[in-house]
Design an enzyme around this catalytic site. Sequence first.
Site, PDB file in Angstrom:
ATOM      1  N   GLU A 139      -8.691  41.856   1.951  1.00  0.00           N
ATOM      2  CA  GLU A 139      -8.588  42.670   0.785  1.00  0.00           C
ATOM      3  C   GLU A 139      -9.853  43.742   0.472  1.00  0.00           C
ATOM      4  OE1 GLU A 139      -8.940  41.981  -4.043  1.00  0.00           O
ATOM      5  OE2 GLU A 139      -8.496  40.257  -2.887  1.00  0.00           O
ATOM      6  N   ILE A 193     -16.351  55.843  -4.858  1.00  0.00           N
ATOM      7  CA  ILE A 193     -17.278  56.264  -3.877  1.00  0.00           C
ATOM      8  C   ILE A 193     -17.795  55.117  -3.304  1.00  0.00           C
ATOM      9  CG2 ILE A 193     -19.881  57.066  -3.805  1.00  0.00           C
ATOM     10  CD1 ILE A 193     -19.003  58.912  -6.078  1.00  0.00           C
ATOM     11  N   GLY A 251     -23.621  24.564 -14.539  1.00  0.00           N
ATOM     12  CA  GLY A 251     -24.254  25.849 -15.128  1.00  0.00           C
ATOM     13  C   GLY A 251     -25.794  25.881 -14.841  1.00  0.00           C
ATOM     14  N   ILE A 271      -3.942  38.427  -5.281  1.00  0.00           N
ATOM     15  CA  ILE A 271      -2.660  37.477  -5.215  1.00  0.00           C
ATOM     16  C   ILE A 271      -1.563  37.921  -4.282  1.00  0.00           C
ATOM     17  CG2 ILE A 271      -0.828  36.554  -6.804  1.00  0.00           C
ATOM     18  CD1 ILE A 271      -3.838  35.552  -7.330  1.00  0.00           C
ATOM     19  N   HIS A 308     -19.125  19.839  -6.771  1.00  0.00           N
ATOM     20  CA  HIS A 308     -18.277  20.708  -7.374  1.00  0.00           C
ATOM     21  C   HIS A 308     -16.779  20.348  -6.872  1.00  0.00           C
ATOM     22  CE1 HIS A 308     -20.737  23.393  -9.773  1.00  0.00           C
ATOM     23  NE2 HIS A 308     -21.665  23.150  -9.007  1.00  0.00           N
ATOM     24  N   CYS A 337     -21.956  18.399 -11.917  1.00  0.00           N
ATOM     25  CA  CYS A 337     -23.148  19.137 -11.448  1.00  0.00           C
ATOM     26  C   CYS A 337     -24.007  19.266 -12.652  1.00  0.00           C
ATOM     27  CB  CYS A 337     -22.985  20.678 -10.996  1.00  0.00           C
ATOM     28  SG  CYS A 337     -24.278  21.602 -10.128  1.00  0.00           S
ATOM     29  N   GLU A 386     -13.800  20.825  -8.067  1.00  0.00           N
ATOM     30  CA  GLU A 386     -13.024  21.810  -8.326  1.00  0.00           C
ATOM     31  C   GLU A 386     -12.700  22.869  -6.961  1.00  0.00           C
ATOM     32  OE1 GLU A 386     -16.925  23.591 -10.175  1.00  0.00           O
ATOM     33  OE2 GLU A 386     -15.986  21.682  -9.518  1.00  0.00           O
ATOM     34  N   ALA A 446       4.961  38.252 -13.872  1.00  0.00           N
ATOM     35  CA  ALA A 446       5.427  36.944 -13.738  1.00  0.00           C
ATOM     36  C   ALA A 446       4.879  36.042 -14.782  1.00  0.00           C
ATOM     37  CB  ALA A 446       5.491  36.247 -12.443  1.00  0.00           C
ATOM     38  N   LYS A 505       7.581  55.717 -14.080  1.00  0.00           N
ATOM     39  CA  LYS A 505       7.033  56.978 -13.427  1.00  0.00           C
ATOM     40  C   LYS A 505       6.568  56.687 -12.124  1.00  0.00           C
ATOM     41  CE  LYS A 505       8.134  60.169 -16.583  1.00  0.00           C
ATOM     42  NZ  LYS A 505       9.055  61.019 -16.316  1.00  0.00           N
ATOM     43  N   THR A 506       6.968  57.604 -11.151  1.00  0.00           N
ATOM     44  CA  THR A 506       6.495  57.206  -9.756  1.00  0.00           C
ATOM     45  C   THR A 506       5.119  57.971  -9.409  1.00  0.00           C
ATOM     46  OG1 THR A 506       7.856  58.834  -8.789  1.00  0.00           O
ATOM     47  CG2 THR A 506       8.850  56.580  -8.932  1.00  0.00           C
ATOM     48  N   LYS A 507       4.776  59.034 -10.307  1.00  0.00           N
ATOM     49  CA  LYS A 507       3.800  60.144  -9.733  1.00  0.00           C
ATOM     50  C   LYS A 507       2.500  59.243  -9.882  1.00  0.00           C
ATOM     51  CE  LYS A 507       4.649  63.851  -9.952  1.00  0.00           C
ATOM     52  NZ  LYS A 507       5.327  64.853  -9.046  1.00  0.00           N
TER      53      LYS A 507
END
Length: 535
Positions: free
Chosen positions: A141, A149, A355, A19, A508, A382, A510, A242, A188-190
Amino acid sequence: MTKFIFVTGGVVSSLGKGITAASLGRLLKDRGLKVTIQKFDPYLNVDPGTMSPYQHGEVFVTDDGAETDLDLGHYERFIDINLNKYSNVTAGKVYSHVLKKERRGDYLGGTVQVIPHITNEIKERLLLAGESTNADVVITEIGGTTGDIESLPFIEAIRQIRSDLGRENVMYVHCTLLPYIKAAGEMKTKPTQHSVKELRGLGIQPDLIVVRTEYEMTQDLKDKIALFCDINKESVIECRDASSLYEIPLQLSAQDMDDIVIKRLDLDAKYETQLDEWQYLLDTVNSLDGTITIGLVGKYVSLQDAYLSVVESLKHAGYPLKKDVVVKWIDSGEVNDNNVEDYLKDVDGILVPGGFGFRASEGKIAAIKYARENNVPYFGICLGMQLATVEFARNVLGLEGAHSAELNPSTPYPIIDLLPEQKDIEDLGGTLRLGLYPCKIKENTLAHQIYDAVNIEERHRHRYEFNNEFREQLEANGMVFSGTSPDGRLVEMVEIPENDFYIACQFHPEFLSRPNRPQPIFKSFVEAAYKHQNK
């Protein structure tokens, strides 16, 4: 020169990296920049196409037929762009391509290693995202959490790209968590400090830190994060929880995030910040009055992300009516002819989405029959279209045992079947009819009224088709085939004019809905449900 922005996440997963990336993309697009966006997924599947919806949620399909992560749906809806196959890169896809090159001898007998071969492949796909769209900015992203890993080759690749392209063309945004400790009564910022330390240990110094928090941050907290993480104070961006996702771009813009990015990358923004349309959307969402209830009958309802784009499209369709579309989740495995009324008697419309597989199909057929016989607005997508024709064949034509050959290979009446050219294909991955295809709409039909067009294009994801051997029989008994492929061979849309609203499509829709531009069938379906509510 295309600029690259990389969004990483630390501390925990589900911080909202997607987002954040999508919101930044929207802000930059509204400044007149051409933006594309990309997701790197570290799992070893080539794509999510054959993954269980319970594992992964929805599979989002692009125009060019790529089966991708559901985050791409967020990207498209927020930024209002159509992405391509280069927008979703998995570790499985990268490793598969490198191994194919090795088998072909492309590496001339050399030892194939994570560095440089895997990292070079990742960088190549980074660059393709920009080249294929001619974008000013590519936002990428990185899936997972810093230190995982499986994410390390991607982190190393984006570290290297800074040297390859120059610091002035690359920017790093890091999303972290600022937890509130109730017993201490403070934030806490740690965890943020340690997350950035981990990222710096991998060679990346973030330029921006987006802090996810429940409560408003004090300036002292921002100053502390800036000091310990070695960034400018204004580059610590608060992202507060939000009530609506649509608030996030406005939150980020209020802290000048787009200005910081534009200045840092020396981008040529054509406009000042202009979020009037987005503010209007948010005002609409926050002022909805009343509800419309849609019964969504599916087999994966225990994981609602499996139908994410469907639900978002229903919500979009309610906005012009100033109504909140509420989904009643109905497990089709629990539905039968004896109890279907108990599940559906209080809904304003019935939707059966896509599906695969036999399980729970009879419950969907029972729901479709209920909609048809009780004149409840029905919309099938579908499999929802395929089972609509099966239900009609069974209960109107009297073809006992009619079914889809996918769900019952021994059915005496295969209303839905494979195309001849598909029958010898054994692999499941990437063998569906995928992506954007044209559809020709018959005039004087509900479909034509909805689209107000004869030729449209929609995205597909299916293998089985309506069996044309049964077309005349269904037409003779009242079902209209209102949309087909341009050559008339493939059925794309069916409807029953006798009902107030009954339409189903093989594609589809959507995947093309937008918050400020609802997809036409969804819009008409929700309008019909509202009318049904007020009968």
